[in-house]
Design a protein around this motif. Structure first.
Motif, PDB file in Angstrom:
ATOM      1  N   TYR A 196       4.075  89.445  -0.517  1.00 38.40           N
ATOM      2  CA  TYR A 196       2.980  88.641  -0.004  1.00 38.40           C
ATOM      3  C   TYR A 196       3.337  87.161  -0.052  1.00 38.40           C
ATOM      4  CZ  TYR A 196       0.291  92.924  -0.178  1.00 38.40           C
ATOM      5  OH  TYR A 196      -0.144  94.211   0.027  1.00 38.40           O
ATOM      6  N   PRO A 197       2.629  86.310   0.705  1.00 37.69           N
ATOM      7  CA  PRO A 197       2.944  84.880   0.726  1.00 37.69           C
ATOM      8  C   PRO A 197       2.900  84.209  -0.655  1.00 37.69           C
ATOM      9  CG  PRO A 197       1.451  85.411   2.505  1.00 37.69           C
ATOM     10  CD  PRO A 197       1.575  86.644   1.663  1.00 37.69           C
ATOM     11  N   ASN A 198       2.093  84.736  -1.574  1.00 36.32           N
ATOM     12  CA  ASN A 198       2.019  84.130  -2.915  1.00 36.32           C
ATOM     13  C   ASN A 198       3.138  84.627  -3.835  1.00 36.32           C
ATOM     14  OD1 ASN A 198       1.240  86.724  -3.517  1.00 36.32           O
ATOM     15  ND2 ASN A 198      -0.796  86.201  -4.255  1.00 36.32           N
ATOM     16  N   GLY A 199       4.058  85.471  -3.318  1.00 40.82           N
ATOM     17  CA  GLY A 199       5.186  85.963  -4.098  1.00 40.82           C
ATOM     18  C   GLY A 199       4.952  87.305  -4.765  1.00 40.82           C
ATOM     19  N   GLN A 200       3.732  87.790  -4.717  1.00 41.33           N
ATOM     20  CA  GLN A 200       3.415  89.088  -5.326  1.00 41.33           C
ATOM     21  C   GLN A 200       4.091  90.203  -4.529  1.00 41.33           C
ATOM     22  OE1 GLN A 200      -0.770  89.894  -5.384  1.00 41.33           O
ATOM     23  NE2 GLN A 200      -0.513  91.941  -6.217  1.00 41.33           N
ATOM     24  N   GLU A 201       4.622  91.191  -5.257  1.00 41.99           N
ATOM     25  CA  GLU A 201       5.288  92.328  -4.617  1.00 41.99           C
ATOM     26  C   GLU A 201       4.486  93.594  -4.831  1.00 41.99           C
ATOM     27  OE1 GLU A 201       9.365  93.035  -5.588  1.00 41.99           O
ATOM     28  OE2 GLU A 201       9.896  90.929  -5.357  1.00 41.99           O
ATOM     29  N   GLU A 202       4.465  94.417  -3.805  1.00 43.93           N
ATOM     30  CA  GLU A 202       3.838  95.736  -3.890  1.00 43.93           C
ATOM     31  C   GLU A 202       4.862  96.742  -3.388  1.00 43.93           C
ATOM     32  OE1 GLU A 202       0.412  98.205  -1.515  1.00 43.93           O
ATOM     33  OE2 GLU A 202       0.127  96.055  -1.762  1.00 43.93           O
ATOM     34  N   ARG A 203       5.092  97.766  -4.176  1.00 43.77           N
ATOM     35  CA  ARG A 203       6.072  98.795  -3.790  1.00 43.77           C
ATOM     36  C   ARG A 203       5.362 100.120  -3.573  1.00 43.77           C
ATOM     37  NH1 ARG A 203      11.554  97.027  -5.576  1.00 43.77           N
ATOM     38  NH2 ARG A 203      11.170  94.990  -6.477  1.00 43.77           N
ATOM     39  N   GLN A 204       5.735 100.772  -2.487  1.00 43.49           N
ATOM     40  CA  GLN A 204       5.175 102.072  -2.160  1.00 43.49           C
ATOM     41  C   GLN A 204       6.318 103.000  -1.807  1.00 43.49           C
ATOM     42  OE1 GLN A 204       2.677 101.412   1.235  1.00 43.49           O
ATOM     43  NE2 GLN A 204       1.327 100.008   0.175  1.00 43.49           N
ATOM     44  N   THR A 205       6.308 104.183  -2.383  1.00 40.73           N
ATOM     45  CA  THR A 205       7.295 105.185  -2.009  1.00 40.73           C
ATOM     46  C   THR A 205       6.693 106.031  -0.903  1.00 40.73           C
ATOM     47  OG1 THR A 205       8.197 105.237  -4.240  1.00 40.73           O
ATOM     48  CG2 THR A 205       8.711 107.104  -2.825  1.00 40.73           C
TER      49      THR A 205
END
Length: 84
Positions: A15-24
């Motif tokens: 995301y633009p704020n640097g947060q990462e989300e991972r989905q398998t």
């Protein structure tokens, strides 16, 4: 925002704020392929005002000494999105 799909079917959203989300992405016998699932996610983001600014697909193969006729293939897709 950035979307990354690697060869292990791991979708990473940065995301633009640097947060990462991972989905398998789970493969189903008659379900959509990982690429189709990424397109579904991109369409979802498009409805929120995001557009694809750049796209890059990398493919390469690594020789396997045990099985020289069937090298390991690696593919990754990277999408750079911007808000309009």
């Amino acid at each position: 925002m950035m979307l990354l799909l690697d060869s292990s079917n791991q979708l990473t959203i940065i995301y633009p704020n640097g947060q990462e989300e991972r989905q398998t992405i789970k493969l189903k016998f008659k379900g959509p392929s990982p690429q189709v699932q990424v397109l579904i996610k991109l369409n979802e983001l498009r409805s929120q005002g995001w557009t694809v600014a750049q796209m890059h697909i990398s493919e390469y193969s690594t020789p396997d000494p045990s099985f020289p006729k069937s090298p390991d293939h690696t593919r990754s897709e990277t999408y750079l999105l911007e808000k309009r």
